[in-house]
Motif scaffolding. Structure first.
Motif, PDB file in Angstrom:
ATOM      1  N   GLY A  26      69.758 -27.201 -14.042  1.00  0.00           N
ATOM      2  CA  GLY A  26      69.010 -27.371 -15.263  1.00  0.00           C
ATOM      3  C   GLY A  26      67.681 -26.636 -15.227  1.00  0.00           C
ATOM      4  N   PRO A  27      67.155 -26.230 -16.381  1.00  0.00           N
ATOM      5  CA  PRO A  27      65.858 -25.535 -16.437  1.00  0.00           C
ATOM      6  C   PRO A  27      64.715 -26.450 -16.003  1.00  0.00           C
ATOM      7  CG  PRO A  27      67.088 -25.267 -18.494  1.00  0.00           C
ATOM      8  CD  PRO A  27      67.770 -26.342 -17.721  1.00  0.00           C
ATOM      9  N   VAL A  28      63.719 -25.848 -15.358  1.00  0.00           N
ATOM     10  CA  VAL A  28      62.530 -26.569 -14.922  1.00  0.00           C
ATOM     11  C   VAL A  28      61.313 -25.907 -15.562  1.00  0.00           C
ATOM     12  CG1 VAL A  28      61.090 -27.197 -12.960  1.00  0.00           C
ATOM     13  CG2 VAL A  28      63.580 -27.253 -12.746  1.00  0.00           C
ATOM     14  N   SER A  29      60.461 -26.698 -16.184  1.00  0.00           N
ATOM     15  CA  SER A  29      59.319 -26.161 -16.900  1.00  0.00           C
ATOM     16  C   SER A  29      58.296 -25.546 -15.954  1.00  0.00           C
ATOM     17  CB  SER A  29      58.654 -27.275 -17.714  1.00  0.00           C
ATOM     18  OG  SER A  29      57.546 -26.779 -18.433  1.00  0.00           O
ATOM     19  N   GLN A  51      74.657 -26.736 -24.841  1.00  0.00           N
ATOM     20  CA  GLN A  51      75.755 -26.018 -24.196  1.00  0.00           C
ATOM     21  C   GLN A  51      75.222 -24.661 -23.751  1.00  0.00           C
ATOM     22  OE1 GLN A  51      78.711 -23.688 -26.452  1.00  0.00           O
ATOM     23  NE2 GLN A  51      80.263 -25.087 -25.657  1.00  0.00           N
ATOM     24  N   GLN A  52      75.461 -24.316 -22.493  1.00  0.00           N
ATOM     25  CA  GLN A  52      74.988 -23.040 -21.986  1.00  0.00           C
ATOM     26  C   GLN A  52      76.151 -22.251 -21.401  1.00  0.00           C
ATOM     27  OE1 GLN A  52      72.049 -23.097 -18.820  1.00  0.00           O
ATOM     28  NE2 GLN A  52      71.221 -21.136 -19.468  1.00  0.00           N
ATOM     29  N   ALA A  53      76.550 -21.211 -22.110  1.00  0.00           N
ATOM     30  CA  ALA A  53      77.591 -20.325 -21.605  1.00  0.00           C
ATOM     31  C   ALA A  53      76.993 -19.439 -20.528  1.00  0.00           C
ATOM     32  CB  ALA A  53      78.160 -19.492 -22.736  1.00  0.00           C
ATOM     33  N   LEU A  54      77.845 -18.904 -19.687  1.00  0.00           N
ATOM     34  CA  LEU A  54      77.391 -18.082 -18.572  1.00  0.00           C
ATOM     35  C   LEU A  54      76.573 -16.896 -19.067  1.00  0.00           C
ATOM     36  CD1 LEU A  54      77.779 -18.255 -15.519  1.00  0.00           C
ATOM     37  CD2 LEU A  54      79.628 -16.575 -15.731  1.00  0.00           C
ATOM     38  N   GLY A  55      75.366 -16.738 -18.534  1.00  0.00           N
ATOM     39  CA  GLY A  55      74.523 -15.610 -18.900  1.00  0.00           C
ATOM     40  C   GLY A  55      73.802 -15.748 -20.225  1.00  0.00           C
ATOM     41  N   SER A 107      84.298 -23.942 -22.067  1.00  0.00           N
ATOM     42  CA  SER A 107      83.858 -23.845 -20.672  1.00  0.00           C
ATOM     43  C   SER A 107      82.395 -23.415 -20.644  1.00  0.00           C
ATOM     44  CB  SER A 107      84.711 -22.824 -19.924  1.00  0.00           C
ATOM     45  OG  SER A 107      86.056 -23.242 -19.828  1.00  0.00           O
ATOM     46  N   ALA A 108      81.568 -24.222 -20.016  1.00  0.00           N
ATOM     47  CA  ALA A 108      80.119 -23.957 -20.022  1.00  0.00           C
ATOM     48  C   ALA A 108      79.420 -24.982 -19.147  1.00  0.00           C
ATOM     49  CB  ALA A 108      79.561 -24.029 -21.440  1.00  0.00           C
ATOM     50  N   LEU A 109      78.112 -24.780 -19.001  1.00  0.00           N
ATOM     51  CA  LEU A 109      77.245 -25.788 -18.381  1.00  0.00           C
ATOM     52  C   LEU A 109      76.676 -26.633 -19.512  1.00  0.00           C
ATOM     53  CD1 LEU A 109      75.792 -26.744 -15.718  1.00  0.00           C
ATOM     54  CD2 LEU A 109      73.914 -25.218 -16.382  1.00  0.00           C
ATOM     55  N   TYR A 110      76.872 -27.931 -19.446  1.00  0.00           N
ATOM     56  CA  TYR A 110      76.359 -28.830 -20.475  1.00  0.00           C
ATOM     57  C   TYR A 110      75.120 -29.536 -19.940  1.00  0.00           C
ATOM     58  CZ  TYR A 110      80.421 -27.823 -23.245  1.00  0.00           C
ATOM     59  OH  TYR A 110      81.357 -27.163 -23.997  1.00  0.00           O
ATOM     60  N   LEU A 111      74.025 -29.314 -20.635  1.00  0.00           N
ATOM     61  CA  LEU A 111      72.731 -29.836 -20.214  1.00  0.00           C
ATOM     62  C   LEU A 111      72.302 -30.987 -21.115  1.00  0.00           C
ATOM     63  CD1 LEU A 111      70.953 -26.410 -19.702  1.00  0.00           C
ATOM     64  CD2 LEU A 111      71.591 -28.001 -17.883  1.00  0.00           C
ATOM     65  N   PHE A 161      65.009 -31.648 -18.367  1.00  0.00           N
ATOM     66  CA  PHE A 161      66.440 -31.369 -18.272  1.00  0.00           C
ATOM     67  C   PHE A 161      67.063 -31.994 -17.031  1.00  0.00           C
ATOM     68  CE2 PHE A 161      67.425 -28.424 -21.646  1.00  0.00           C
ATOM     69  CZ  PHE A 161      66.168 -28.005 -22.043  1.00  0.00           C
ATOM     70  N   GLY A 162      68.318 -32.396 -17.196  1.00  0.00           N
ATOM     71  CA  GLY A 162      69.112 -32.827 -16.063  1.00  0.00           C
ATOM     72  C   GLY A 162      69.723 -31.624 -15.370  1.00  0.00           C
ATOM     73  N   PRO A 163      70.456 -31.862 -14.283  1.00  0.00           N
ATOM     74  CA  PRO A 163      71.045 -30.764 -13.510  1.00  0.00           C
ATOM     75  C   PRO A 163      72.250 -30.125 -14.195  1.00  0.00           C
ATOM     76  CG  PRO A 163      71.680 -32.857 -12.602  1.00  0.00           C
ATOM     77  CD  PRO A 163      70.685 -33.160 -13.668  1.00  0.00           C
ATOM     78  N   GLY A 164      72.795 -30.794 -15.202  1.00  0.00           N
ATOM     79  CA  GLY A 164      73.920 -30.218 -15.922  1.00  0.00           C
ATOM     80  C   GLY A 164      75.276 -30.654 -15.407  1.00  0.00           C
ATOM     81  N   THR A 165      76.273 -30.533 -16.253  1.00  0.00           N
ATOM     82  CA  THR A 165      77.677 -30.733 -15.881  1.00  0.00           C
ATOM     83  C   THR A 165      78.409 -29.436 -16.156  1.00  0.00           C
ATOM     84  OG1 THR A 165      77.750 -33.114 -16.345  1.00  0.00           O
ATOM     85  CG2 THR A 165      79.845 -31.911 -16.422  1.00  0.00           C
ATOM     86  N   ARG A 166      79.059 -28.904 -15.124  1.00  0.00           N
ATOM     87  CA  ARG A 166      79.824 -27.664 -15.281  1.00  0.00           C
ATOM     88  C   ARG A 166      81.241 -28.018 -15.704  1.00  0.00           C
ATOM     89  NH1 ARG A 166      79.050 -22.648 -16.340  1.00  0.00           N
ATOM     90  NH2 ARG A 166      77.346 -22.585 -14.836  1.00  0.00           N
ATOM     91  N   LEU A 167      81.617 -27.664 -16.939  1.00  0.00           N
ATOM     92  CA  LEU A 167      82.955 -27.938 -17.469  1.00  0.00           C
ATOM     93  C   LEU A 167      83.766 -26.649 -17.461  1.00  0.00           C
ATOM     94  CD1 LEU A 167      85.088 -29.663 -18.942  1.00  0.00           C
ATOM     95  CD2 LEU A 167      83.980 -29.011 -21.093  1.00  0.00           C
TER      96      LEU A 167
END
Lengths: 113, 112
Positions: free
Chosen positions: A43-46, B36-40, B86-90, B103-109
């Motif tokens: 996750g992003p960090v500020s 939702q964060q797609a790769l790149g 398919s993405a990283l869900y934050l 932000f949390g660390p995310g879940t990679r789906l």
């Protein structure tokens, strides 16, 4: 349209060198601008946050600048370290709604030894 | 003081299935946003929950739904999964009177 554009898309520098990342935005009205560091798969960090009335903000080796008139911001990294390798994301808060965050696509920085 | 936590860390699903992702906000925070964060790519806003209701929504289809519980934790549900999901869900939490999101660390789906 509210947008945030970052350049360059990617950057490779040698350890110990400085670099500057750019952010241009068209978000209006906006309340603040942030720079985040995001390690791969995390996750992003500020890093910094600036309101429209602030011109510069530092956090260790990271210094962000903001020109609200030209709607431009930059993030300067001094004396880069291998651990600086990450994506750097510029985020502008759109204050016209419930403080909605508008994200740039990020600049991927690789620091090589 | 625990920060934002998400579970699971990684998830692999088959096209057409349904998935539920979970988020616990930072202590003292009452608002949860999902991205939702797609790769790149940079994160794309899905929706935000406050007082157990969806307060605002990004440009995502109704297959994406959520819920917030009385303890402020939240779930993201995605139905009829597509390969493009398919993405990283934050998950990010905040206190409603400020805009600072953590932000949390995310879940990679991964959808196969």
């Amino acid at each position: 349209k509210n947008q945030v554009e970052q350049s360059p898309q990617s950057l490779i520098i040698l350890e110990g060198k400085n670099c500057t990342l750019q952010c241009n935005y068209t978000v209006s009205p906006f309340s603040n601008l942030r720079w985040y560091k995001q390690d791969t798969g995390r996750g992003p960090v500020s890093l910094t946050i600036m309101t429209f009335s602030e011109n510069t903000k530092s956090n260790g080796r990271y210094t962000a600048t903001l020109d609200a008139d030209t709607k431009q911001s930059s993030l300067h990294i001094t004396a880069s370290q291998l651990s600086d390798s990450a994506s750097y994301i510029c985020v502008v808060t759109f204050s016209g709604g419930y403080n909605k965050l508008i994200f740039g696509a990020g600049t991927r920085l690789a620091v090589h030894p | 003081d625990a920060g934002v936590t998400q579970s699971p860390t990684h998830l692999i699903k088959t096209r057409g299935q349904q998935v539920t992702l979970r988020c616990s906000p930072k202590s003292g925070h009452d608002t949860v946003s999902w991205y939702q964060q797609a790769l790149g790519q940079g994160p794309q806003f899905i929706f935000q929950y406050y007082e157990e209701e969806e307060r605002q929504r990004g440009n995502f289809p109704d297959r994406f739904s959520g819920h917030q519980f009385p303890n402020y934790s939240s779930e993201l549900n995605v139905n009829a999964l597509l390969l493009g999901d398919s993405a990283l869900y934050l998950c990010a939490s905040s206190f409603t009177k400020t805009s600072e999101q953590y932000f949390g660390p995310g879940t990679r789906l991964t959808v196969t």
